[in-house]
Design a protein around this motif. Structure first.
Motif, PDB file in Angstrom:
ATOM      1  N   VAL A  33       0.847  -1.214   0.000  1.00 37.25           N
ATOM      2  CA  VAL A  33       0.000   0.000   0.000  1.00 37.25           C
ATOM      3  C   VAL A  33       0.874   1.253   0.000  1.00 37.25           C
ATOM      4  O   VAL A  33       0.638   2.197  -0.767  1.00 37.25           O
TER       5      VAL A  33
ATOM      6  N   SER B 192       1.030   3.874  -3.040  1.00 36.85           N
ATOM      7  CA  SER B 192       0.596   5.242  -2.769  1.00 36.85           C
ATOM      8  C   SER B 192       1.710   6.246  -3.069  1.00 36.85           C
ATOM      9  O   SER B 192       1.450   7.309  -3.647  1.00 36.85           O
TER      10      SER B 192
ATOM     11  N   THR C  61      -7.264   3.380   2.503  1.00 37.96           N
ATOM     12  CA  THR C  61      -7.043   1.936   2.616  1.00 37.96           C
ATOM     13  C   THR C  61      -7.241   1.465   4.060  1.00 37.96           C
ATOM     14  O   THR C  61      -7.879   0.442   4.310  1.00 37.96           O
TER      15      THR C  61
ATOM     16  N   SER D 243     -10.085  -0.999   5.370  1.00 34.71           N
ATOM     17  CA  SER D 243      -9.711  -2.215   6.096  1.00 34.71           C
ATOM     18  C   SER D 243     -10.519  -2.356   7.385  1.00 34.71           C
ATOM     19  O   SER D 243     -11.045  -3.427   7.695  1.00 34.71           O
TER      20      SER D 243
END
Lengths: 133, 58
Positions: B9, B13, B46, B50
């Motif tokens: 991630v 990103s 994210t 989650s």
């Protein structure tokens, strides 16, 4: 002020050339229009993203598999220009995707291609004067 | 090569935000601030998604 309408370019470089160079090699379009730092950042960012995707055993899509989603993946991969050609030449990304991290790799490769298209279009805009600086 | 999901991630990103910053803004200062905003939104989004999935499961 030079503009698209009067047919002059903003940097003296052909916008089509900047677009093509930017597509073939990440950052090359920006280098042509004199934006060296941006060119370097784009090369590192897109190049690393593609390389990480390959290192994670991501899949390289092939043309004409008959699957619509594969065709979209191929279009995304093709955005990487010569990096895609290199991957095909070296046979990278041919192993079946078996783990989640490899699927991430596939996404990294596709997104690297899409980002490269965005960067190439940006170089085109800089070359034709549509984007100021 | 193997990396954790969170590392993936962060890398995704970071690189995406750099390209967005350069291509979507014209001045260097605004490029940096827009890139930082994109990075924060990618990572924050994210983490939020989650937790949302965790809450749905439990």
């Amino acid at each position: 002020m030079p503009s698209v309408a009067d047919g002059k370019t903003g940097s003296g470089v052909s916008p089509t050339l900047a677009l093509l160079a930017g597509w073939l090699v990440p950052g090359a379009g920006h280098l042509l229009v004199g934006k060296r730092v941006r060119a370097g950042l784009l090369l590192v960012s897109i190049g690393c993203m593609f390389a990480i995707g390959i290192a994670l055993k991501g899949k390289i899509y092939m043309p004409n598999t008959g699957e619509p989603l594969d065709m979209l993946g191929f279009a995304g991969d093709l955005g990487s220009g010569l990096l895609y050609g290199l991957a095909r030449l070296m046979g990278w990304g041919q192993a079946p995707v078996l783990v989640a991290v490899a699927d991430y790799g596939t996404k990294f490769i596709v997104v690297a291609g899409l980002l490269n298209v965005v960067a190439a279009v940006d170089a085109h805009s800089l070359a034709n004067g549509r984007k100021r600086s | 090569m193997t990396i954790s999901h969170f590392s993936a991630v962060l890398l995704f990103s970071l690189f995406t935000s750099i390209v967005f910053g350069i291509t979507q803004r014209a001045e260097p200062k605004k490029m940096v601030s827009f890139g930082a905003l994109c990075f924060a939104l990618f990572v924050g989004g994210t983490i939020a998604a989650s937790w949302a999935m965790w809450l749905i499961k439990h």
